[in-house]
Enzyme design. Structure first.
Site, mmCIF file in Angstrom:
data_model
loop_
_atom_site.group_PDB
_atom_site.id
_atom_site.type_symbol
_atom_site.label_atom_id
_atom_site.label_comp_id
_atom_site.label_asym_id
_atom_site.label_seq_id
_atom_site.Cartn_x
_atom_site.Cartn_y
_atom_site.Cartn_z
ATOM 1 N N LEU A 159 -106.045 -19.839 -126.286
ATOM 2 C CA LEU A 159 -105.125 -18.712 -126.082
ATOM 3 C C LEU A 159 -104.172 -18.551 -127.255
ATOM 4 O O LEU A 159 -103.643 -17.472 -127.495
ATOM 5 C CB LEU A 159 -104.293 -18.930 -124.815
ATOM 6 C CG LEU A 159 -105.057 -18.883 -123.502
ATOM 7 C CD1 LEU A 159 -104.162 -19.348 -122.361
ATOM 8 C CD2 LEU A 159 -105.535 -17.463 -123.240
ATOM 9 N N ALA B 147 -100.540 -16.765 -118.251
ATOM 10 C CA ALA B 147 -100.024 -15.409 -118.443
ATOM 11 C C ALA B 147 -101.135 -14.580 -119.082
ATOM 12 O O ALA B 147 -101.337 -14.603 -120.297
ATOM 13 C CB ALA B 147 -98.780 -15.433 -119.322
ATOM 14 N N ASP C 145 -83.065 -19.372 -126.608
ATOM 15 C CA ASP C 145 -84.084 -18.946 -127.561
ATOM 16 C C ASP C 145 -84.941 -17.845 -126.955
ATOM 17 O O ASP C 145 -86.161 -17.854 -127.087
ATOM 18 C CB ASP C 145 -84.937 -20.129 -128.007
ATOM 19 C CG ASP C 145 -85.694 -19.824 -129.303
ATOM 20 O OD1 ASP C 145 -85.256 -18.933 -130.053
ATOM 21 O OD2 ASP C 145 -86.722 -20.464 -129.546
ATOM 22 N N ASN D 27 -91.289 -15.583 -127.086
ATOM 23 C CA ASN D 27 -91.189 -16.532 -125.973
ATOM 24 C C ASN D 27 -91.325 -15.854 -124.614
ATOM 25 O O ASN D 27 -91.067 -16.459 -123.589
ATOM 26 C CB ASN D 27 -89.855 -17.270 -126.007
ATOM 27 C CG ASN D 27 -89.826 -18.320 -127.085
ATOM 28 O OD1 ASN D 27 -90.880 -18.702 -127.583
ATOM 29 N ND2 ASN D 27 -88.639 -18.787 -127.439
ATOM 30 N N LYS E 11 -101.647 -26.660 -122.231
ATOM 31 C CA LYS E 11 -101.081 -26.836 -123.570
ATOM 32 C C LYS E 11 -101.335 -28.269 -124.013
ATOM 33 O O LYS E 11 -100.972 -29.210 -123.295
ATOM 34 C CB LYS E 11 -99.585 -26.552 -123.516
ATOM 35 C CG LYS E 11 -98.942 -26.401 -124.864
ATOM 36 C CD LYS E 11 -97.450 -26.178 -124.688
ATOM 37 C CE LYS E 11 -96.919 -25.106 -125.541
ATOM 38 N NZ LYS E 11 -95.509 -24.880 -125.433
HETATM 39 P P1 AMP Z 1 -96.790 -22.116 -127.799
HETATM 40 O O1 AMP Z 1 -97.302 -23.417 -128.284
HETATM 41 O O2 AMP Z 1 -96.122 -22.214 -126.473
HETATM 42 O O3 AMP Z 1 -95.988 -21.370 -128.823
HETATM 43 O O4 AMP Z 1 -98.076 -21.229 -127.507
HETATM 44 C C1 AMP Z 1 -98.901 -20.704 -128.509
HETATM 45 C C2 AMP Z 1 -99.499 -19.379 -128.063
HETATM 46 O O5 AMP Z 1 -100.370 -19.592 -126.950
HETATM 47 C C3 AMP Z 1 -98.471 -18.375 -127.543
HETATM 48 O O6 AMP Z 1 -97.950 -17.640 -128.575
HETATM 49 C C4 AMP Z 1 -99.276 -17.539 -126.574
HETATM 50 O O7 AMP Z 1 -99.957 -16.519 -127.235
HETATM 51 C C5 AMP Z 1 -100.291 -18.517 -126.016
HETATM 52 N N1 AMP Z 1 -99.815 -19.065 -124.726
HETATM 53 C C6 AMP Z 1 -98.949 -20.087 -124.549
HETATM 54 N N2 AMP Z 1 -98.743 -20.343 -123.248
HETATM 55 C C7 AMP Z 1 -99.491 -19.451 -122.571
HETATM 56 C C8 AMP Z 1 -99.697 -19.182 -121.179
HETATM 57 N N3 AMP Z 1 -99.086 -19.912 -120.246
HETATM 58 N N4 AMP Z 1 -100.531 -18.179 -120.836
HETATM 59 C C9 AMP Z 1 -101.142 -17.444 -121.802
HETATM 60 N N5 AMP Z 1 -100.983 -17.634 -123.126
HETATM 61 C C10 AMP Z 1 -100.165 -18.620 -123.517
#
Ligand code: AMP
Length: 271
Positions: free
Chosen positions: A16, A90, A133, A138, A39
């Site tokens: 994602l 999401a 933030d 976010n 994640k």
């Molecule tokens: P992050 O490491 O939280 O910055 O996540 C990196 C990218 O993954 C984000 O910019 C989103 O595009 C995608 N992403 C993160 N969490 C979610 C989620 N719960 N559902 C869908 N996409 C996500």
């Protein structure tokens, strides 16, 4: 989701996105078929950037918050190399991408997002969490287009006034730029910035350099480009949030009662 999990409980699907500390994949819990976002964070990265304490704090905060506009963290587990966060999925991804695609939002869409954010922040503040933030990157959107606050990396659980410089430049309140103590009102300032950005497509204090942005924030150098699409009610709300004296910013309660919100927002949170 209250149990011990391991990677074998999930079927991993498409990536994602990629964050600072790892990747996020769509995943399905094998037994229930429940779809989540997983994640994956490498412990080596956490150690390199001395991020473990912050991650633990982020996880503890996010796991305790249960609100329709706050991305839910269902649980977490780890193996020898990685930490896995089991997150609400999401489906519609980043609000930021939606904003870049459209250039700006309609007043109805912007007001719906601002109301959802205000309700989520009211809930966070009641639980002594300042996000600090909030920015389009976010904010995620679920399958119905409902806004979800994600990423509690910079948030603090606190009853005291804080003094730490953090957050992304354009969204910083003057008291943070000036490195003064700050409280919940920093999130109210950010709502003003976001409201402006949702309607005009750019944040209000954008400038060539960081120093110039700082100067514009400190002076509250606010102007509204002529636009037939932005009403005087919207400008009124923004001007009452982007106020230097944090104690004089419109409260979250008053945002929810503001005529622009009453007239334009969808109370169900869907656009
Ligand atoms: P992050 O490491 O939280 O910055 O996540 C990196 C990218 O993954 C984000 O910019 C989103 O595009 C995608 N992403 C993160 N969490 C979610 C989620 N719960 N559902 C869908 N996409 C996500």
């Amino acid at each position: 989701m209250d149990r011990e999990w391991s990677i074998n409980d999930f079927e991993i699907g498409k990536p994602l996105g990629k964050g600072k500390f790892g990747r996020v994949y769509v995943a399905r819990e094998v037994k229930s078929k429940f779809v989540v976002a997983l994640k994956v964070i490498f412990k080596e990265q956490l150690e390199k950037y001395k991020f473990h304490h912050q991650l633990r704090r982020e996880m503890e905060i996010q796991i305790s918050l249960k609100h329709p506009n706050v991305l839910h963290l269902y649980g977490w587990f780890h193996d020898s190399e990685r930490v896995f966060l089991i997150l609400e999925y999401a489906h519609n991804g980043e609000l930021y991408k939606e904003l870049s695609k459209r250039g700006h939002f309609s007043e109805k869409q912007a007001a719906t997002y601002i109301l959802s954010l205000t309700e989520a922040l009211t809930y966070c503040h009641e639980n002594h969490v300042i996000h600090r933030d909030i920015k389009p990157e976010n904010l995620l959107l679920d399958h119905e287009g409902r806004l979800k606050i994600a990423d509690f990396g910079w948030s603090v659980q606190s009853k005291d006034k804080r003094k730490t410089m953090c957050g992304t430049l354009d969204y910083l309140a003057p008291e943070m730029v000036e490195n003064k103590t700050h409280d919940y009102a920093v999130d109210n300032w950010t709502l003003g910035i976001l409201c402006y950005e949702f309607l005009y497509g750019v944040p209000p204090f954008e400038a060539e350099s960081q120093a110039d942005t700082f100067e514009r924030i400190k002076k509250v150098d606010l102007s509204f480009p002529p636009s037939p699409l932005v009403s005087s009610d919207a400008k009124n709300l923004i001007s009452r949030l982007l106020v230097k004296d944090s104690s004089r910013r419109l409260s979250l309660q008053k945002i929810m009662e503001h005529p622009w919100i009453i007239k334009n927002a969808n109370r169900m949170g869907v656009c």
